[in-house]
Design a protein around this motif. Structure first.
Motif, PDB file in Angstrom:
ATOM      1  N   LEU A 196      12.088   4.437  12.585  1.00 22.90           N
ATOM      2  CA  LEU A 196      13.552   4.485  11.666  1.00 22.90           C
ATOM      3  C   LEU A 196      13.694   3.136  10.890  1.00 22.90           C
ATOM      4  CD1 LEU A 196      16.186   5.494  11.267  1.00 22.90           C
ATOM      5  CD2 LEU A 196      16.986   4.379  13.615  1.00 22.90           C
ATOM      6  N   VAL A 197      13.406   1.868  11.533  1.00 28.07           N
ATOM      7  CA  VAL A 197      13.740   0.674  10.784  1.00 28.07           C
ATOM      8  C   VAL A 197      12.633   0.669   9.740  1.00 28.07           C
ATOM      9  CG1 VAL A 197      13.793  -1.630  10.971  1.00 28.07           C
ATOM     10  CG2 VAL A 197      14.897  -0.482  12.604  1.00 28.07           C
ATOM     11  N   PHE A 198      11.300   0.832  10.062  1.00 29.86           N
ATOM     12  CA  PHE A 198      10.386   0.764   9.177  1.00 29.86           C
ATOM     13  C   PHE A 198      10.550   1.712   8.211  1.00 29.86           C
ATOM     14  CE2 PHE A 198       6.175   1.415   7.413  1.00 29.86           C
ATOM     15  CZ  PHE A 198       5.524   0.421   7.395  1.00 29.86           C
ATOM     16  N   THR A 199      10.865   2.889   8.226  1.00 33.78           N
ATOM     17  CA  THR A 199      11.111   3.818   7.208  1.00 33.78           C
ATOM     18  C   THR A 199      12.381   3.453   6.166  1.00 33.78           C
ATOM     19  OG1 THR A 199      10.348   5.653   8.466  1.00 33.78           O
ATOM     20  CG2 THR A 199      11.744   6.320   6.764  1.00 33.78           C
ATOM     21  N   LEU A 200      13.339   3.006   6.790  1.00 34.54           N
ATOM     22  CA  LEU A 200      14.771   2.424   5.992  1.00 34.54           C
ATOM     23  C   LEU A 200      14.103   1.286   5.202  1.00 34.54           C
ATOM     24  CD1 LEU A 200      17.406   3.078   8.268  1.00 34.54           C
ATOM     25  CD2 LEU A 200      16.724   4.712   6.554  1.00 34.54           C
ATOM     26  N   PHE A 201      13.237   0.484   5.662  1.00 35.28           N
ATOM     27  CA  PHE A 201      13.043  -0.907   4.955  1.00 35.28           C
ATOM     28  C   PHE A 201      12.179  -0.597   3.834  1.00 35.28           C
ATOM     29  CE2 PHE A 201      13.407  -5.054   4.661  1.00 35.28           C
ATOM     30  CZ  PHE A 201      12.087  -5.810   4.198  1.00 35.28           C
ATOM     31  N   VAL A 202      11.018   0.182   4.381  1.00 38.43           N
ATOM     32  CA  VAL A 202       9.665   0.112   3.513  1.00 38.43           C
ATOM     33  C   VAL A 202      10.043   1.380   2.292  1.00 38.43           C
ATOM     34  CG1 VAL A 202       7.466   0.570   3.058  1.00 38.43           C
ATOM     35  CG2 VAL A 202       8.091  -0.998   4.999  1.00 38.43           C
ATOM     36  N   GLU A 212      -5.283 -10.563   9.387  1.00 38.46           N
ATOM     37  CA  GLU A 212      -6.044 -10.102   8.095  1.00 38.46           C
ATOM     38  C   GLU A 212      -5.670  -8.329   7.812  1.00 38.46           C
ATOM     39  OE1 GLU A 212     -10.511  -9.468   6.305  1.00 38.46           O
ATOM     40  OE2 GLU A 212     -10.246 -10.175   8.455  1.00 38.46           O
ATOM     41  N   GLU A 213      -5.084  -8.127   6.756  1.00 35.82           N
ATOM     42  CA  GLU A 213      -4.637  -6.649   6.525  1.00 35.82           C
ATOM     43  C   GLU A 213      -5.856  -6.015   6.584  1.00 35.82           C
ATOM     44  OE1 GLU A 213      -0.587  -7.620   5.721  1.00 35.82           O
ATOM     45  OE2 GLU A 213      -1.666  -5.762   6.369  1.00 35.82           O
ATOM     46  N   PRO A 214      -5.850  -4.877   7.352  1.00 32.27           N
ATOM     47  CA  PRO A 214      -7.160  -3.806   7.466  1.00 32.27           C
ATOM     48  C   PRO A 214      -7.075  -3.063   6.009  1.00 32.27           C
ATOM     49  CG  PRO A 214      -5.253  -3.118   8.989  1.00 32.27           C
ATOM     50  CD  PRO A 214      -4.701  -4.562   8.361  1.00 32.27           C
ATOM     51  N   GLU A 215      -8.233  -2.320   5.841  1.00 31.22           N
ATOM     52  CA  GLU A 215      -8.165  -1.461   4.856  1.00 31.22           C
ATOM     53  C   GLU A 215      -7.300  -0.157   5.183  1.00 31.22           C
ATOM     54  OE1 GLU A 215     -11.040  -2.944   1.955  1.00 31.22           O
ATOM     55  OE2 GLU A 215      -9.679  -1.581   1.922  1.00 31.22           O
ATOM     56  N   TYR A 216      -6.431   0.264   4.313  1.00 26.00           N
ATOM     57  CA  TYR A 216      -5.580   1.317   4.546  1.00 26.00           C
ATOM     58  C   TYR A 216      -6.121   2.475   3.822  1.00 26.00           C
ATOM     59  CZ  TYR A 216      -2.470  -2.340   6.116  1.00 26.00           C
ATOM     60  OH  TYR A 216      -2.082  -3.513   6.682  1.00 26.00           O
ATOM     61  N   PHE A 254       0.853  -1.275   0.041  1.00 27.01           N
ATOM     62  CA  PHE A 254       0.005   0.018  -0.007  1.00 27.01           C
ATOM     63  C   PHE A 254       0.903   1.260  -0.064  1.00 27.01           C
ATOM     64  CE2 PHE A 254      -2.167   3.431   2.566  1.00 27.01           C
ATOM     65  CZ  PHE A 254      -3.537   3.310   1.588  1.00 27.01           C
ATOM     66  N   ILE A 255       1.808   1.273   0.663  1.00 23.38           N
ATOM     67  CA  ILE A 255       2.773   2.422   0.892  1.00 23.38           C
ATOM     68  C   ILE A 255       3.704   2.663  -0.278  1.00 23.38           C
ATOM     69  CG2 ILE A 255       4.955   3.390   2.113  1.00 23.38           C
ATOM     70  CD1 ILE A 255       3.854   2.033   4.676  1.00 23.38           C
ATOM     71  N   LEU A 256       4.054   1.709  -0.956  1.00 21.95           N
ATOM     72  CA  LEU A 256       4.785   1.582  -2.397  1.00 21.95           C
ATOM     73  C   LEU A 256       3.917   2.030  -3.427  1.00 21.95           C
ATOM     74  CD1 LEU A 256       7.378  -1.581  -2.050  1.00 21.95           C
ATOM     75  CD2 LEU A 256       7.729   1.052  -1.719  1.00 21.95           C
ATOM     76  N   GLN A 257       2.658   1.855  -3.280  1.00 24.16           N
ATOM     77  CA  GLN A 257       1.780   2.195  -4.368  1.00 24.16           C
ATOM     78  C   GLN A 257       1.575   3.492  -4.329  1.00 24.16           C
ATOM     79  OE1 GLN A 257      -1.777  -0.271  -5.468  1.00 24.16           O
ATOM     80  NE2 GLN A 257      -0.392  -2.112  -5.817  1.00 24.16           N
ATOM     81  N   ASN A 258       1.623   4.127  -3.312  1.00 28.53           N
ATOM     82  CA  ASN A 258       0.992   5.576  -2.899  1.00 28.53           C
ATOM     83  C   ASN A 258       2.134   6.383  -2.347  1.00 28.53           C
ATOM     84  OD1 ASN A 258      -1.962   5.235  -3.265  1.00 28.53           O
ATOM     85  ND2 ASN A 258      -1.235   3.592  -2.052  1.00 28.53           N
ATOM     86  N   LYS A 259       3.374   5.847  -2.933  1.00 31.43           N
ATOM     87  CA  LYS A 259       4.703   6.620  -2.269  1.00 31.43           C
ATOM     88  C   LYS A 259       4.612   7.952  -2.165  1.00 31.43           C
ATOM     89  CE  LYS A 259       9.528   5.586  -1.695  1.00 31.43           C
ATOM     90  NZ  LYS A 259      10.707   5.202  -2.100  1.00 31.43           N
ATOM     91  N   ASP A 260       4.203   8.529  -3.345  1.00 31.55           N
ATOM     92  CA  ASP A 260       4.327  10.048  -3.339  1.00 31.55           C
ATOM     93  C   ASP A 260       3.379  10.733  -2.655  1.00 31.55           C
ATOM     94  OD1 ASP A 260       6.395   9.747  -5.336  1.00 31.55           O
ATOM     95  OD2 ASP A 260       5.133   9.895  -7.187  1.00 31.55           O
TER      96      ASP A 260
END
Lengths: 474, 176
Positions: free
Chosen positions: B128-134, B106-110, A9-15
């Motif tokens: 920090l870790v989440f930002t760098l990874f994703v 189950e993944e929620p709706e984002y 989700f984040i990657l698809q809406n990264k901008d």
């Protein structure tokens, strides 16, 4: 339609996740930057001077404080204030540095590959709870904590609470030294030939009911430092008021020719099929069974039963109050205990022992025997070797004894009764008793006397004293 | 404009102005996600570009400079995080757990605003870790090198961060 993962989700809406837009470049901004560059140059010179002073001060203090520790951290002088501020993160002011994680460790050419292959992440219990937050706002690290703790790779599995279970199955490779610490686990250890792997399997459960003093938990921590693996398997929170039933099994497959050190509090221990450079065991209580082990063996057990079978190598035993049975041992035996029943059979090697009280049975021994047994009775059968024995009130009894050169058998209040295979007619005797009788049965005569009996007939010599006991030789 | 070009080396085809146009937005947002403060992020990136002034001549391609700049921004941001937390921010390598494999059933709706706000609410280390990874697509190996922790620690921190983030999102959804 399946829902997206958070990452997708984040990657698809990264901008759309951009928080802010940068200020447009204007003449003022550039001017500001340029001014800042000039001022920063001045600041930089000042800071470098201050940084040098600071670094020098910190270095001297660090050296004085930690001079006995290895410190692998590089403090970047170019980082100026940052390098002093933080010992673990240096601002990179240069072209990219080398990857610290790719450093080689003994036994692991590439620890990253090793971890990817064998990371416990992939194979651990799904129900494991997290330990206290690692990134904890309340945690105030000591200045050099991170440096001291960077070296080992540590894997910890923790289940907290009453009536919890923990199951682990994992592998560590390239291991030459294994140290195990457990408290109430039953330990099963087997050697695996031609391997440098340590397989760790844990099945543990606590059924704690009542009021506990410490937090109940099951904790397994594996620390890998080069080729050294340290394993801790512990039940916590088992004291208080109530029922503290625990059931834990630690099963280990250990490599050939490694060094094994095991500290074991309570529980049974079964070690088998091991060929190692050293097997060192310390146990508080429990039943210990060691079979088919080729290694110098050190055994320290306080309470319980100890059984050794088919062991090869020097055997050192320091026993508290136990029943010890050892069969088919090739190698010297060094034994000491306060209160113990000892049975040694099929020993090819010298035996040296010290025992305060208990029974000593020595069967089928090829080797010299030296025993200091205060109140213990010594009983021997089918022994080929020289004897050197001292007791206080214990008897020294032997059948089918074949001396090589000499026997020295002394007791205060006990008796000596030995049946030699050797030709008595060709042996010399120096037998003394203060209040007992001396009886010597050789091929022709049976001599019975009190006091001293001295016969010089051959190279093999038996010396014996019994202050108030009898001496009987045949 | 002239000032900008004057600030770059005569031997380098790269200009600080071009690099700013190219990377500023990305770097500011990167830093802002780490330090959770846009103003601080802008200062960090400004400082990084000032450092870039002295090093830009070493780079011949935009990518090389961009990678270098990213490392500087990440490290300055981490350092800022440490300063802000008064040295309480720490990822402890020796007691890390690699135990979290609990999958979200189950993944929620984002929704973007909710996710952004939830990321901002993560503890510093998690964020920090989440930002760098994703966001920055760092591998755990690279994160481990940047933070001077083990790869296993990075993985466990990321798992926790992810779990925590989804918990926050779900709690927000329930409230709304």
């Amino acid at each position: 339609m399946s829902k997206l993962s958070i990452e997708d989700f984040i990657l698809q809406n990264k901008d759309a996740f951009d928080i802010i837009e940068p200020a447009p470049i204007a003449a003022t901004a550039i001017l500001s930057s340029t001014t800042k560059i000039v001022s920063s140059s001045i600041k930089s010179i000042t800071m470098k001077v201050l940084a040098i002073i600071s670094i020098t001060t910190v270095t001297v203090i660090s050296y004085l404080t930690f001079s006995n520790r290895e410190n692998n951290t590089t403090t970047s002088a170019k980082g100026g204030e940052n390098s002093v501020q933080s010992s673990t993160v240096n601002v990179i002011e240069d072209t990219p540095a080398t990857n610290q994680s790719s450093a080689n460790y003994p036994g692991h050419e590439n620890p990253i590959t090793h971890l990817e292959k064998h990371s416990p992440l992939a194979i651990l219990d799904e129900q494991i709870e997290a330990d206290p937050e690692i990134i904890n706002d309340n945690y105030t690290p000591q200045r050099w904590d991170s440096i001291q703790l960077r070296q080992p790779e540590t894997y910890a599995w923790v289940r907290k609470g009453k009536s919890v279970t923990l199951n682990i199955d994992t592998v560590f490779t390239g291991i030459t030294h294994v140290e195990i610490n457990t408290n109430s686990f039953n330990v099963f250890m087997k050697g695996q030939a031609g391997s440098h792997n340590v397989n760790v399997n844990v099945e543990a459960e606590n059924k704690i009911k009542g009021v506990v003093i410490n937090e109940p938990k099951i904790e397994v921590v594996c620390t890998l430092e080069g080729s050294v693996l340290k394993i801790k398997a512990l039940f916590g929170g088992t004291s208080g008021i109530g029922n503290f039933e625990t059931d834990g099994t630690l099963t280990l497959n250990v490599p050939e020719n490694a060094t094994i050190k095991l500290n074991h509090d309570y529980g049974n221990l079964d070690v088998s099929n091991l060929i190692t450079n050293m097997f060192d065991l310390t146990a508080t209580s429990g039943n210990v069974k060691i079979t088919n082990v080729t290694a110098p063996i050190n055994v320290r057990v306080d309470y319980g039963n100890v059984l050794l079978e088919k062991t090869v190598g020097a055997l050192n035993m320091d026993i508290g109050s136990c029943n010890v049975t050892c069969g088919n041992q090739k190698g010297d035996v060094n034994f000491q205990s306060e209160y113990c029943n000892l049975s040694l059979g099929g020993v090819e090697g010298n035996i040296k022992g010290k025992l305060n009280s208990g029974k000593i049975d020595l069967l089928d021994v090829t080797g010299n025997i030296k025993f200091d047994a205060d109140y213990s009775n010594i009983k021997m059968n089918n022994v080929k070797g020289d004897l050197n024995m001292v007791t206080n009130s214990g008897n020294i009894v032997g059948e089918r004894i074949e001396l090589i050169s000499a026997a020295n058998l002394n007791t205060e209040y006990g008796s000596v009764d030995i049946d030699f295979i050797n030709d008595i007619d060709k042996m010399s005797f120096d037998l003394k008793t203060s209040y007992g009788n001396i009886q010597l049965q050789d091929g022709v005569n049976a001599r019975k006397t009190q006091g001293d009996l001295l016969i010089e007939r051959g190279g093999i010599k038996v010396t014996s004293t019994a202050d108030s006991g009898n001496i009987k030789i045949k | 404009m002239g000032s900008s070009k004057a600030a770059t080396s005569a031997h380098s085809p790269l200009t600080l102005e071009d690099m700013y146009k190219l990377f500023a937005k990305k770097m500011i947002n990167l830093s802002a996600r780490i330090v959770n403060n846009p103003t601080t992020a802008q200062d960090i990136v400004q400082d990084a570009f000032i450092s870039g002034h002295t090093h830009i001549h070493q780079f011949t391609t935009e990518t090389d400079f961009g990678n270098w700049l990213k490392r500087v921004v990440v490290n300055k941001s981490i350092d800022q995080l440490r300063k802000k937390s008064n040295a309480t921010f720490e990822i402890d390598d020796a007691t890390h757990l690699v135990a979290e494999t609990d999958e979200i059933s189950e993944e929620p709706e984002y929704e973007i605003p909710t996710v952004m706000q939830s990321i901002a609410e993560l503890p510093d280390g998690y964020r920090l870790v989440f930002t760098l990874f994703v966001f920055e697509q760092y591998s755990h190996n690279e994160i481990a090198a940047a933070l001077n922790i083990s790869e296993g620690t990075s993985k466990s921190q990321y798992n926790r961060a992810r779990k925590k983030l989804i918990q926050i999102i779900q709690s927000k959804q329930i409230k709304s």
